[in-house]
Design an enzyme around this catalytic site. Structure first.
Site, PDB file in Angstrom:
ATOM      1  CG  ASP A 164      39.150  40.424  34.864  1.00 39.32           C
ATOM      2  OD1 ASP A 164      39.451  41.097  35.863  1.00 39.32           O
ATOM      3  OD2 ASP A 164      37.975  40.156  34.537  1.00 39.32           O
ATOM      4  CD  GLU A 200      41.150  39.633  39.277  1.00 39.05           C
ATOM      5  OE1 GLU A 200      40.961  40.517  40.132  1.00 39.05           O
ATOM      6  OE2 GLU A 200      40.389  39.473  38.306  1.00 39.05           O
TER       7      GLU A 200
END
Length: 649
Positions: free
Chosen positions: A345, A374
């Protein structure tokens, strides 16, 4: 630590700033204080070693509780065995005993904390627990799955443990639980397969599970009172108790999570774990800040917290002990739970060196473990050239990044409330940009992202964040009838699934999942977030279409080339304009033509050869015998659809 008031100017040798209560992180701090000793608890039936890194402390005691939930405890002083590292050995079998650490600061202030390295906890993470991990293994718990073939062979399906079965329409008994995820024989209201059986039918290779470590804002003893996705870390190395059948028993959550993984592995499906090392829910109460105030979190020169994550804090992966924590944690999950991949994340918060070290650490266990994340370039207090962002992907080989550039070109930006449009919804001049992105890193503009190989690119149009694609189309094209909206949706999915790279599907995308127009459902109730399996019944044709695309991709290596050299040799873009994208794939034995039509009406294309079999046409896939054959030199591609032709050479 805001509650520390220093009354003495004596520093001892502890590097605390007496005015701020934060560690003074000098350039040689890690050299002086960092340790490579194994931290946490080292259990054996005869003895347990407790080891804590806490450079802010003047002394530390182990608080060993007599029972998991009672107040009576033994207090045992620990020894500082090297600067900042404390240790104590306790004889006897301490399996399933609860513990905490009591920290004394130089001014006499005292605070207790859980163990940041804990593998088990009591309910709601209130206490750390020693466990004999062998006793948590399910029956027939064996070794890891054999190494996976190649990262570009993966087809990733993102799901949430709770959402997947919480609805009565799932047919599961253990709804919303680890065990519910792997129940077999479950059926939808119309008697179609749901759950694990459905995933096997769909043909995906990996299921990516949203946070399933211990997160903070769901009461594990009142699990339906409040919903949260789980991007609010509490105990990184402990399974989430609300997904277990008994959150009060520390071993149950461990055993049942292992059972879920074992069940998925037995079904031939690998597990990617969503990890959120970039921030914590509350810095003041987290063990990181209690044991080393000012160290684990990135700060500016004035002591204020960096906030590139947007939730109040960024972890400082560039500091040796935070980096080491991440490495120890992924190693633990991979070895103890047989995890097959990690989705980071907000990976752009971390530094490049740490992410490369993660790759190196996992390679020693299994080089086929997938790492994706990400790679957003976030406003954190770290130099641009050190961020693990997509722009620096050339420095992070074999680490994949979510390709938001193609996602945005296909459907429009998610950052404006969903009002921007894309290729499928009428935005012009997106064709060439999509075609470039579909080539998996070949000819990719390095000033936008540094992709070097297709295994660095996750191709997707929808994920748990933002509107579902269906809901976005409702916003963008409110006057569409359901048929047109569906065709746009299926076209978008085909653009991603057939692209070179790593295809990624959001759970329910295949049956046009809706969240009733809600853009950010991270804390909304089950009624919004649940997988509605009755929709799987009403959208069966759409499910079959995506299943067919998956099977097509898996059927021929031309759709999942492993290097940009192979892509340059075997893939050629023939046309990319006026809402049309056409490319061919060719090797010594096979020739494919792939047509994407973003116009609402049909388009016709001339081809030099005939006798092609039609594998995909008019929102249907037919790769089984008997097949439809094209015996003319012209192909009609219906509006808002994809056509794929194939010929054996």
């Amino acid at each position: 630590m805001k509650n520390i008031v220093f009354t003495s100017q004596t520093m001892y040798r502890h590097p605390l700033d007496l005015n701020t209560g934060l560690l003074n992180i000098t350039s040689n701090f890690d050299q002086q204080y960092a340790t490579d000793e194994r931290l946490g608890v080292i259990y054996s039936p005869e003895m347990t070693i407790f080891r804590l890194w806490a450079p802010a402390a003047s002394k530390i005691e182990l608080i060993l509780f007599y029972t998991l939930y009672g107040d009576e405890a033994e207090h045992i002083m620990m020894e500082e065995v090297r600067p900042g590292t404390y240790e104590v050995e306790v004889t006897g079998n301490l399996d399933n005993k609860a513990y905490k650490f009591g920290i004394f600061y130089p001014d006499g202030t005292y605070i207790d904390t859980c163990d940041p390295y804990a593998f088990a906890t009591t309910s709601n993470g209130a206490r750390s627990v020693i466990v004999d991990l062998i006793s948590t293994n399910p029956e027939n718990w064996g070794a890891r799955m054999p190494a996976f073939s190649a990262t570009t062979d993966a087809i990733i399906y993102e799901a949430n443990v709770r959402d997947f079965t919480i609805s009565e329409t799932s047919g599961a008994q253990n709804r919303g639980k680890f065990l519910g995820f792997i129940e077999q024989g479950t059926k939808s209201p119309n008697g179609l397969a749901t759950g694990l059986d459905y995933l096997k039918e769909l043909g995906i290779t990996h299921v990516q599970l949203m946070p399933m470590y211990d997160f903070q804002t769901v009461d594990e003893e009142n699990q339906t009172a409040k919903y949260n996705w789980g991007y609010d870390p509490q105990n990184y190395n402990v399974p989430e108790g609300s997904f277990a059948t008994d959150a009060r028993d520390p071993k149950t959550r461990i055993r049942e999570m292992k059972q879920m993984i074992q069940g998925l592995h037995d079904a031939g499906i690998r597990v990617i774990m969503d990890v959120v090392y970039n921030h914590v829910y509350d810095t003041d109460t987290h063990p990181f800040e209690k044991v080393a105030p000012g160290y684990y979190f990135r700060r500016y020169s004035d002591g204020s917290l960096s906030d590139g994550t947007g939730v109040g804090n960024d972890t400082a992966s560039e500091n040796e002990m935070m980096k080491r924590y991440i490495l120890d944690s992924v190693k633990y999950w991979a070895q103890e739970y047989h995890i097959d991949g990690f989705r980071f994340d907000l990976m752009g918060i971390h530094d490049i060196d740490t992410m490369n070290a993660v790759r190196e650490t996992l390679d020693k266990i299994d080089p086929s473990i997938i790492i994706l994340g990400e790679g957003w370039n976030l406003n954190t207090n770290l130099p641009e050239e050190k961020k693990a962002a997509s722009i620096n992907a050339r420095q992070m080989l074999r680490i994949a990044h979510f390709n938001d550039a193609m996602r945005t070109a296909i459907k429009g930006s998610d950052m404006d409330g969903g009002f921007d449009t894309g290729f499928i919804s009428g935005k012009p001049f997106m064709e060439q940009w999509i075609a470039i992105n579909q080539q998996g890193g070949l000819y990719y503009p390095q000033d936008i992202a540094g992709y070097q190989q297709p295994d660095q690119i996750v191709q997707y149009v929808e994920a748990h964040d933002n509107h579902t694609l269906y809901d976005k189309l409702v916003i963008n094209m409110p006057h569409d009838d359901e048929r047109t909206r569906t065709r746009r949706h299926l076209l978008a999915s085909s653009l991603a699934i057939l692209a070179q790279g790593i295809p990624f599907i959001h759970a329910g995308q295949e049956f046009l999942r809706t969240k009733n127009g809600e853009e950010n459902s991270y804390n909304l109730p089950d009624a919004i977030n649940k997988m509605d399996w009755s929709r799987r019944d009403t959208k069966q044709k759409e499910v079959e279409y995506l299943k067919g695309l998956i099977n097509l991709r898996k059927s021929n290596p031309l759709f999942r080339l492993q290097t940009t050299d192979e892509i340059a040799k075997h893939m050629e873009v023939l046309e990319a304009d006026y809402y049309k994208i056409v490319w061919q794939l060719e090797n010594d034995t096979d020739l494919f033509y792939v047509f994407f039509n973003g116009n609402g009406d049909p388009r016709y294309f001339k081809i030099e050869e005939s006798d092609f079999e039609v594998l995909v046409h008019d929102c249907k896939v037919n790769i089984a015998q008997p097949r439809m054959w094209l015996d003319t030199d012209e192909i009609k591609v219906e509006g808002f659809s994809t056509t794929v032709l194939h010929k054996k050479k």
